[in-house]
Design a protein around this motif. Structure first.
Motif, PDB file in Angstrom:
ATOM      1  N   ARG A 220       0.820  -1.212   0.000  1.00  0.00           N
ATOM      2  CA  ARG A 220       0.000   0.000   0.000  1.00  0.00           C
ATOM      3  C   ARG A 220       0.856   1.266   0.000  1.00  0.00           C
ATOM      4  N   ILE A 221       1.969   1.244   0.749  1.00  0.00           N
ATOM      5  CA  ILE A 221       2.859   2.416   0.724  1.00  0.00           C
ATOM      6  C   ILE A 221       3.303   2.680  -0.714  1.00  0.00           C
ATOM      7  N   TYR A 222       3.768   1.623  -1.383  1.00  0.00           N
ATOM      8  CA  TYR A 222       4.269   1.808  -2.751  1.00  0.00           C
ATOM      9  C   TYR A 222       3.157   2.132  -3.730  1.00  0.00           C
ATOM     10  N   GLU A 223       2.106   1.335  -3.738  1.00  0.00           N
ATOM     11  CA  GLU A 223       1.105   1.491  -4.794  1.00  0.00           C
ATOM     12  C   GLU A 223       0.126   2.624  -4.503  1.00  0.00           C
ATOM     13  N   GLU A 224      -0.350   2.722  -3.269  1.00  0.00           N
ATOM     14  CA  GLU A 224      -1.373   3.733  -2.965  1.00  0.00           C
ATOM     15  C   GLU A 224      -0.779   5.101  -2.656  1.00  0.00           C
ATOM     16  N   TYR A 225       0.393   5.127  -2.037  1.00  0.00           N
ATOM     17  CA  TYR A 225       0.986   6.421  -1.691  1.00  0.00           C
ATOM     18  C   TYR A 225       1.996   6.884  -2.744  1.00  0.00           C
ATOM     19  N   LEU A 226       2.980   6.020  -3.043  1.00  0.00           N
ATOM     20  CA  LEU A 226       4.042   6.441  -3.961  1.00  0.00           C
ATOM     21  C   LEU A 226       3.666   6.235  -5.425  1.00  0.00           C
ATOM     22  N   ALA A 227       2.526   5.595  -5.679  1.00  0.00           N
ATOM     23  CA  ALA A 227       2.066   5.309  -7.048  1.00  0.00           C
ATOM     24  C   ALA A 227       3.105   4.507  -7.842  1.00  0.00           C
ATOM     25  N   VAL A 228       3.800   3.613  -7.136  1.00  0.00           N
ATOM     26  CA  VAL A 228       4.813   2.763  -7.770  1.00  0.00           C
ATOM     27  C   VAL A 228       4.294   1.323  -7.789  1.00  0.00           C
ATOM     28  N   PRO A 229       4.141   0.720  -8.966  1.00  0.00           N
ATOM     29  CA  PRO A 229       3.652  -0.658  -9.022  1.00  0.00           C
ATOM     30  C   PRO A 229       4.724  -1.634  -8.529  1.00  0.00           C
ATOM     31  N   ILE A 230       4.305  -2.616  -7.778  1.00  0.00           N
ATOM     32  CA  ILE A 230       5.273  -3.592  -7.246  1.00  0.00           C
ATOM     33  C   ILE A 230       4.751  -5.015  -7.474  1.00  0.00           C
ATOM     34  N   VAL A 231       5.656  -5.965  -7.289  1.00  0.00           N
ATOM     35  CA  VAL A 231       5.283  -7.380  -7.305  1.00  0.00           C
ATOM     36  C   VAL A 231       5.528  -7.905  -5.898  1.00  0.00           C
ATOM     37  N   LYS A 232       4.562  -8.653  -5.394  1.00  0.00           N
ATOM     38  CA  LYS A 232       4.732  -9.305  -4.086  1.00  0.00           C
ATOM     39  C   LYS A 232       5.211 -10.721  -4.320  1.00  0.00           C
ATOM     40  N   GLY A 233       6.177 -11.162  -3.539  1.00  0.00           N
ATOM     41  CA  GLY A 233       6.590 -12.549  -3.750  1.00  0.00           C
ATOM     42  C   GLY A 233       7.534 -13.074  -2.688  1.00  0.00           C
ATOM     43  N   MET A 234       8.075 -14.253  -2.983  1.00  0.00           N
ATOM     44  CA  MET A 234       8.954 -14.982  -2.063  1.00  0.00           C
ATOM     45  C   MET A 234      10.386 -14.886  -2.589  1.00  0.00           C
ATOM     46  N   LYS A 235      11.318 -14.609  -1.702  1.00  0.00           N
ATOM     47  CA  LYS A 235      12.729 -14.575  -2.076  1.00  0.00           C
ATOM     48  C   LYS A 235      13.245 -16.006  -2.221  1.00  0.00           C
ATOM     49  N   SER A 236      14.251 -16.174  -3.055  1.00  0.00           N
ATOM     50  CA  SER A 236      14.858 -17.508  -3.234  1.00  0.00           C
ATOM     51  C   SER A 236      15.700 -17.850  -2.009  1.00  0.00           C
ATOM     52  N   GLU A 237      16.124 -19.098  -1.906  1.00  0.00           N
ATOM     53  CA  GLU A 237      17.018 -19.535  -0.825  1.00  0.00           C
ATOM     54  C   GLU A 237      18.263 -18.667  -0.782  1.00  0.00           C
ATOM     55  N   ASN A 238      18.766 -18.365  -1.968  1.00  0.00           N
ATOM     56  CA  ASN A 238      20.005 -17.600  -2.061  1.00  0.00           C
ATOM     57  C   ASN A 238      19.830 -16.139  -1.648  1.00  0.00           C
ATOM     58  N   GLU A 239      18.673 -15.601  -1.864  1.00  0.00           N
ATOM     59  CA  GLU A 239      18.440 -14.176  -1.637  1.00  0.00           C
ATOM     60  C   GLU A 239      17.701 -13.869  -0.338  1.00  0.00           C
ATOM     61  N   LYS A 240      17.214 -14.895   0.338  1.00  0.00           N
ATOM     62  CA  LYS A 240      16.468 -14.635   1.578  1.00  0.00           C
ATOM     63  C   LYS A 240      17.434 -14.177   2.680  1.00  0.00           C
ATOM     64  N   PHE A 241      16.900 -13.648   3.759  1.00  0.00           N
ATOM     65  CA  PHE A 241      17.710 -13.289   4.924  1.00  0.00           C
ATOM     66  C   PHE A 241      18.215 -14.592   5.545  1.00  0.00           C
ATOM     67  N   ALA A 242      19.547 -14.723   5.601  1.00  0.00           N
ATOM     68  CA  ALA A 242      20.148 -16.004   5.998  1.00  0.00           C
ATOM     69  C   ALA A 242      19.735 -16.434   7.402  1.00  0.00           C
ATOM     70  N   GLY A 243      19.452 -15.462   8.266  1.00  0.00           N
ATOM     71  CA  GLY A 243      19.089 -15.820   9.634  1.00  0.00           C
ATOM     72  C   GLY A 243      17.660 -16.317   9.787  1.00  0.00           C
ATOM     73  N   GLY A 244      16.874 -16.213   8.732  1.00  0.00           N
ATOM     74  CA  GLY A 244      15.442 -16.504   8.871  1.00  0.00           C
ATOM     75  C   GLY A 244      15.006 -17.795   8.216  1.00  0.00           C
ATOM     76  N   LEU A 245      13.678 -18.019   8.268  1.00  0.00           N
ATOM     77  CA  LEU A 245      13.105 -19.226   7.677  1.00  0.00           C
ATOM     78  C   LEU A 245      12.737 -18.948   6.223  1.00  0.00           C
ATOM     79  N   TYR A 246      11.981 -17.877   6.002  1.00  0.00           N
ATOM     80  CA  TYR A 246      11.700 -17.441   4.631  1.00  0.00           C
ATOM     81  C   TYR A 246      11.535 -15.931   4.597  1.00  0.00           C
ATOM     82  N   THR A 247      11.765 -15.360   3.420  1.00  0.00           N
ATOM     83  CA  THR A 247      11.677 -13.913   3.243  1.00  0.00           C
ATOM     84  C   THR A 247      10.690 -13.594   2.141  1.00  0.00           C
ATOM     85  N   THR A 248       9.725 -12.721   2.455  1.00  0.00           N
ATOM     86  CA  THR A 248       8.842 -12.208   1.410  1.00  0.00           C
ATOM     87  C   THR A 248       9.268 -10.774   1.127  1.00  0.00           C
ATOM     88  N   SER A 249       8.987 -10.323  -0.078  1.00  0.00           N
ATOM     89  CA  SER A 249       9.399  -8.953  -0.412  1.00  0.00           C
ATOM     90  C   SER A 249       8.434  -8.335  -1.408  1.00  0.00           C
TER      91      SER A 249
END
Ligand code: 87F
Length: 522
Positions: A220-249
């Protein structure tokens, strides 16, 4: 509707004299410099030299460069944008019963090293304070790059029984990461502002739910306020935060550079940190159990993504919902006109708009011509300009000029407030639609390595069928390494197109498991 041209000339000279006195010794300035100092226009075009264009736009009252590389001053114009996002997000957090707090800036080496797994890769970016005055500190202190190791020892202390859960904390603060690659205002700086949320739950289900709830706020910050279209999704094993279980972005895309940009992240940390920091509690059955944790953040990078997305050759274009000034009212007096009448009409217009909750301001400065003011407010990105001249006064009307598409209209003064409200909504929607179309035009669906390579050369946002294997991503990174950085996964969108049986991974030829966005990134 420009004012007399002699006046503009005079203003230019005055400004230059002032600047010369302040910043340079004797000797004239080049013509280009004069243009820059007066704030009339940019010296480069967005499509011709994007890097220089971005830096010039930022320097126009958003940012001041500082004498430490990678550090920038946020001037009131950009700080006001941050505050508007802050107000929205903070109110949403309160609805979610997240409490604000503040933990110290310094981290002791003991605390930082308590959690070695995730810190290891980041260690070169940690800045340390080693002295006070001339003497060495007995123990050097790290400056927080993020606050897991600062906060979690206290989570362990504060969480005892199931009634202490969930614990939902957030802090608004600065963090320092001593980056070595190419600093860019807002996008990559050594110190930046963010909010970091850290929460602990009794069950994984609650944690999972919150991850997505927060991600939706970031959308909502990006699309409704900044008018910037985004994609919601899951980070890969390689790109997720190493300390966590899974990362969404959420991921945005900058068509001019063909780069993806991570907009914000929401992590489920699982029980990794709970294990390391002994964050246990006694459950209803009287047994000791470990908490499930999340962490999530968005930063001042948001502002950079917005500038890159919407700016044009005249400067910034601010979406109305985050514009510190939504409407600027400019008098256009002529020599023999009723100047006071025009000024009064401007003030009355601002009062009426302000009373209706619109952020409006008048620019009555008499040492700048109307034309100079138009350019200046265009450069600052104000979404709507209202001009009032003698003819407007006579006809009881005003002229509106949209920043996003330049459309001009003469509007009767009765009913102006309603009309402006509608215009601001239209501008907001139009900016989002235009940005979305530009992004859509960059998406390329590919199936093979050759198609992938070509799309990458053409600066596309690539959607590819992938086997989801870590080694394959590392391999793709290796094969695409170049001066402009390697390609990597941006995210696997939650909204997955159909993947027909038998579709193969573009990189490994193994059966594909999902569609994933790839590209170079910031
Ligand atoms: C740099 C230096 C030291 C990122 C770092 O995303 C540590 C780190 O832990 C580090 N750069 N990270 C990952 C941050 C993860 C997480 N922290 C809370 C978030 C959201 C907010």
């Amino acid at each position: 509707m420009d004012g007399p041209s002699e006046k503009k000339e005079k203003v230019v000279k005055e400004k230059v004299v002032k600047e010369k006195g302040a910043t340079s010794g004797p000797g004239g300035k080049k013509k280009k410099d004069v243009k820059k100092e007066t704030g009339l226009g940019l010296s480069v075009k967005k499509d011709e030299n994007f890097g220089e264009w971005y830096s010039e736009v930022c320097k126009h009252e958003m940012i001041e460069y500082y004498d430490i590389s990678g550090c920038y001053i946020l001037r009131p114009w950009s700080m006001a944008i941050w505050e508007i996002m802050h107000a929205f997000f903070d109110a949403e957090l309160k609805k979610m019963k997240v409490k604000n707090c503040y933990f110290p800036l310094f981290v002791s080496p003991g605390a930082l090293e308590r959690e070695t797994d995730h810190i290891e890769g980041f260690a070169p970016e940690v800045a340390w304070v080693t002295k006070s005055g001339k003497s060495d500190l007995e123990v050097p202190l790290a400056i927080r790059p993020t606050s897991e190791t600062v906060m979690y020892p206290y989570f362990s202390k504060w969480i005892r029984g199931h009634r202490d859960l969930p614990l939902k904390l957030n802090q608004w603060c600065n963090v320092v990461r001593w980056e070595f690659s190419n600093p860019t205002p807002f996008i990559r700086s050594r110190e930046f502002l963010w909010q970091e949320g850290h929460t602990a739950f009794a069950t994984k289900e609650e944690a999972d739910e919150e991850v997505l709830q927060v991600l939706e706020l970031y959308r909502r910050i990006y699309e409704e306020y900044l008018a910037v279209p985004i994609v919601k999704g899951m980070k890969s094993e390689n790109e997720k935060f190493a300390g966590g279980l899974y990362t969404t972005s959420i991921e945005a895309f900058i068509p001019n550079t063909g780069r993806g940009v991570q907009g914000a992240t929401s992590h489920c940390l699982g029980q990794n940190f709970a294990k390391m920091f002994e964050i246990n509690y006694e459950n209803e059955k009287g047994e000791t159990a470990m908490v499930w944790q999340n962490s999530w953040a968005y930063t001042t990078r948001t502002i950079g993504v917005m500038i890159m997305t919407h700016g044009d050759d005249k400067g910034l274009i601010l979406p109305p919902k985050i514009a510190p000034v939504q409407v600027v009212v400019i008098p256009v007096p002529y020599k023999d006109a009723n100047t006071q009448g025009i000024f009064d009409a401007c003030s009355a217009t601002v009062s009426a708009l302000s009373e209706a909750g619109i952020r409006a301001e008048e620019d009555l400065r008499d040492n700048y011509s109307p034309g100079w003011k138009y350019s200046n407010w265009e450069m600052k990105g104000v979404p709507l300009r209202i001009e009032i001249g003698p003819r407007d006064l006579e006809n009881d009307q005003v002229r509106t000029v949209r920043r996003d598409n330049g459309v001009k209209e003469d509007i009767p003064r009765g009913g102006l407030v309603e009309h402006v409200k509608e215009l601001l909504v239209k501008i907001q929607e139009n900016m989002f639609e235009v940005a979305k179309q530009k992004r859509e035009a960059c998406v390329e669906v590919i199936k093979t390595w050759d198609e992938f390579s070509n799309a990458l050369k053409e600066k596309k946002l690539i959607l590819a069928p992938w086997c989801d294997e870590k080694e394959v991503e590392i391999d793709v990174k290796g094969r695409t390494k170049g001066e402009t950085g390697a390609a990597k996964t941006l995210c696997s969108p939650f909204d997955q197109p159909e993947l027909p049986e038998g579709t193969l991974c573009f990189a490994s030829g193994k059966p594909a498991k999902k569609w994933t966005y790839w590209g170079r990134s910031y």
